[in-house]
Scaffold this active site. Sequence first.
Site, PDB file in Angstrom:
ATOM      1  N   MET A 105       0.805  -1.229   0.000  1.00  0.00           N
ATOM      2  CA  MET A 105       0.000   0.000   0.000  1.00  0.00           C
ATOM      3  C   MET A 105       0.835   1.276   0.000  1.00  0.00           C
ATOM      4  O   MET A 105       0.669   2.158  -0.814  1.00  0.00           O
ATOM      5  CB  MET A 105      -0.843   0.062   1.290  1.00  0.00           C
ATOM      6  CG  MET A 105      -2.011  -0.861   1.309  1.00  0.00           C
ATOM      7  SD  MET A 105      -3.316  -0.215   0.280  1.00  0.00           S
ATOM      8  CE  MET A 105      -4.493  -1.539   0.405  1.00  0.00           C
ATOM      9  N   LYS A 106       1.708   1.333   0.985  1.00  0.00           N
ATOM     10  CA  LYS A 106       2.420   2.579   1.272  1.00  0.00           C
ATOM     11  C   LYS A 106       3.270   3.047   0.093  1.00  0.00           C
ATOM     12  O   LYS A 106       3.390   4.243  -0.154  1.00  0.00           O
ATOM     13  CB  LYS A 106       3.291   2.342   2.507  1.00  0.00           C
ATOM     14  CG  LYS A 106       3.954   3.593   2.977  1.00  0.00           C
ATOM     15  CD  LYS A 106       4.385   3.468   4.432  1.00  0.00           C
ATOM     16  CE  LYS A 106       5.036   4.798   4.824  1.00  0.00           C
ATOM     17  NZ  LYS A 106       6.303   4.666   5.441  1.00  0.00           N
ATOM     18  N   GLY A 107       3.860   2.106  -0.629  1.00  0.00           N
ATOM     19  CA  GLY A 107       4.643   2.475  -1.798  1.00  0.00           C
ATOM     20  C   GLY A 107       6.000   3.048  -1.479  1.00  0.00           C
ATOM     21  O   GLY A 107       6.595   2.693  -0.462  1.00  0.00           O
TER      22      GLY A 107
END
Lengths: 520, 255
Positions: free
Chosen positions: B127-129
Amino acid sequence: MAHIPLNTKQIDRLKQLAKEIADQVQTFISRHSSVSVERTILRLYGVDGVDSERTPLSNKIIDKLKKKSRIKSGVSRFFAGAMLASGRDVQTTAELIDQGKIELDDLSRFSHADILEKEKELAQKAAAALDETRKKKQEKLKKYPSPQQPWRYLIVATGNIYEDRIQAKAAVSAGADVIAVIRSTAQSLLDYVPYGPTTEGFAGTFATQANFKIMRQALDEVSEKEGRYIRLVNYSSGLCMAEIAACAALEDLDILLNDSMYGILFRDINMKRTFIDQYFSRLICSRAKIIINTGEDNYLTTSDAIENAYTVTASQLINEAMAQKALLTADLLGLGHAFEIDPKIENAFLYELAHAQLARQLFPKVPLKYMPPTKYKSTDIFYSHCIDTLFNLASITTEQGIHLAGILTEAIHTPHMQDRYQALCSVNYVFNVARELGKEIEFRKDGFIAKRAQQVLDEVEPFLEKIKEIGLMEAIAQGKFANIRRPVDGGKGLEGVFEKAVDYSNPVMEQLEQEGGIHG
Amino acid sequence: MGEEMIKPYGDTLNDGMVQLSFTLPVENSSRAKKAAEIYVSRLNFEDVSVVHARKIADNFTYFVVYARAIPILDYSTVKAPEFKIKPMDFYEINEIIKIKLHRPLTVVGATIGSDAHTVGIDAIINMKGYDQDYGLERYPEINAYNMGAQVPCEELLEKAIDVEADVILISQTVTKKNAHIRNFSEFIKLLEEKNLKSRFLLIAGGPGISNDLALRLGYDAGFGPETRPSQVASFIVTKITEQKSAKRKYDGDPP
Ligand code: B12
């Protein structure tokens, strides 16, 4: 000394919470043992060597016991029985068991009292061996004084123990006080300790008892030459925590990486196995006067160093509480932390100072292990060197204990000889020109640094309360540390864990526990 | 294309200035400095100036040297395969998948072999990337599975088949003794053995990876340091939409 005004009542509460968390885990630990703990008993009794396929004898004997479904009683009494049956020394008895010439589980010929006495004799010898290494180190420290802290810690990792020896000596002549031999990739996943001197490793050198000896000897030579005691470090995380602790003790090592959670989080080792093994390994370290280093710094490589600073502090508190259970005193507790904040962040250095100073004040007597920047190191080695220089400044200012030198080529390769030299140039320079800077500093009561330290403590408290409520095992399963989830029954090594039967015995553990911490 | 002759630049075009530093296994002395000078001149440098020499251990001396490089290179002859893919953002990428593929894309990633480094693959998938750029999991039109580190090749392939992956992402960080090359090649070999090489889009990544190297190892692309997830996603959608117009969709294939 540099100082942040902190709430001492809150600190007491945090330490109490950590103790209660450790108590819960200890209840589990005391009911269980593992194949690796049992192999450690054999090693401490004096069983050594491997067969033609290089399988250690200690593994073979424990596997035999497992096959006979007798492991739950522990190896000690069966081995004592075998000693009585053979009438020979430890090593010969082990070989006879291996060759099938003595039955390991045939105790019918001997009285309970005779076996007990033999076990006692074996355990006393084991404890004496641990006392011996402690005394040897104390003798050496009288001859070559200990350098002042922060100790300059450099790693070597060529894969070849003889090449490592050259690299280590070079690092010492450039100023290193501590040499760590990084282990070969994935050794922590081996369920045995490799044997003999080794010359082939991947990004590190195998931890074997023979390699320990070779390096300790080399460092004794340079200690003599340089007139200061050079400490030797190795790593005991993984499936063989207690066995490596035993090998390290037998070869007079000074420091072991030994964390109660690192193996679980970063090597996917089963948590039950890790908790059981760390306890016995730490009892050994305590008796042999091996400083443990914990691995909190690693958390910040997978999660954000500001956002998750509280997990470092919480883990330090838990590691401290668990280490105290294993009789480790403050001087043997190298709690870990790191300088890992993204250098792009404004005032990152102030955050770093706040975190380092907080650790210093929470654990005033321990030799804190301070890990250099690694994650945001650049392949631009000149820029990386600048970052390390500020790390060195933070370390000397906040009076850290064990200073892992940052290396300008961190983002590229395991260090070359000249990389270590460059790193030490910066460390030596900064430690010299700012030696007493910390003594001059008081942090403003409502300044950025004091507020930041307080904020971390305020985040630690509910976190520890939550862990206490759900238990440490469940907390790890939920990914509360380093954003990594590890199921209670997942990971490697669970098959080596067993519940102790009523007749289980581990006389070495009992003796170490009963005699308590022996120091000075 | 005309010639484009280049040389390292110090402060004047074509001065050829290079800084070097290295260690020789000899004691520091005038002779050692001379040896450093001669050695550098044999590397095709002139005006060699040994500006710093220092003993760093018994029998080892460290040098800093400045010198002018002699060779001159015709830049117009240099080629390095770069993907000519238009970089797209999060919204464009999702839009294209929706409009052109009419189904979500499935991506499976892992660090294979004994390599325990996950931060790189996490940066791309989770998610965070990375660097304010969302990871593939965040894309509504992408189903992303991250298997973590130390995953055996067989397990990764099994998972990819299981979830009917379009793309396999493999990360390798440890490059000592060419561990990454061995592991990357092992996966290709496994695919070839099972005749599955053309079934997936194969993407390699890690700090020691270039697109050039990945292509040579049999992958469709390779991504190195500082890669952002949206770059990877742009490559994936471009390739898969191209493939879709070029060949049969694998959905319809017999098993
Ligand atoms: C964090 C870290 C660790 C952590 C890993 C935690 C974890 N869960 O990942 C821990 C402490 C566990 C660790 C262990 C070891 N490490 Co390490 N580690 C690092 C460190 C400091 C940072 C790596 C990192 O996270 N970078 C940040 C990420 C975001 O960058 P990245 O990986 O390059 O990823 C980007 C791109 O490459 C790309 N990318 C990466 N993968 C993929 C995949 C795909 C498909 C795509 C498209 C893109 C892509 O996208 C990402 C985002 O831009 C580096 C040093 C450094 N600064 O590089 C050493 C380093 C990588 N480690 C190293 C070594 C040797 C080890 C050990 C082998 C040491 C040992 N002997 O035990 C062990 C590994 C044991 C094992 N079994 O593998 C060496 C590797 C040397 C080499 N060239 O071979 C390094 C360079 C340090 C050094 N100088 O010695 N390490």
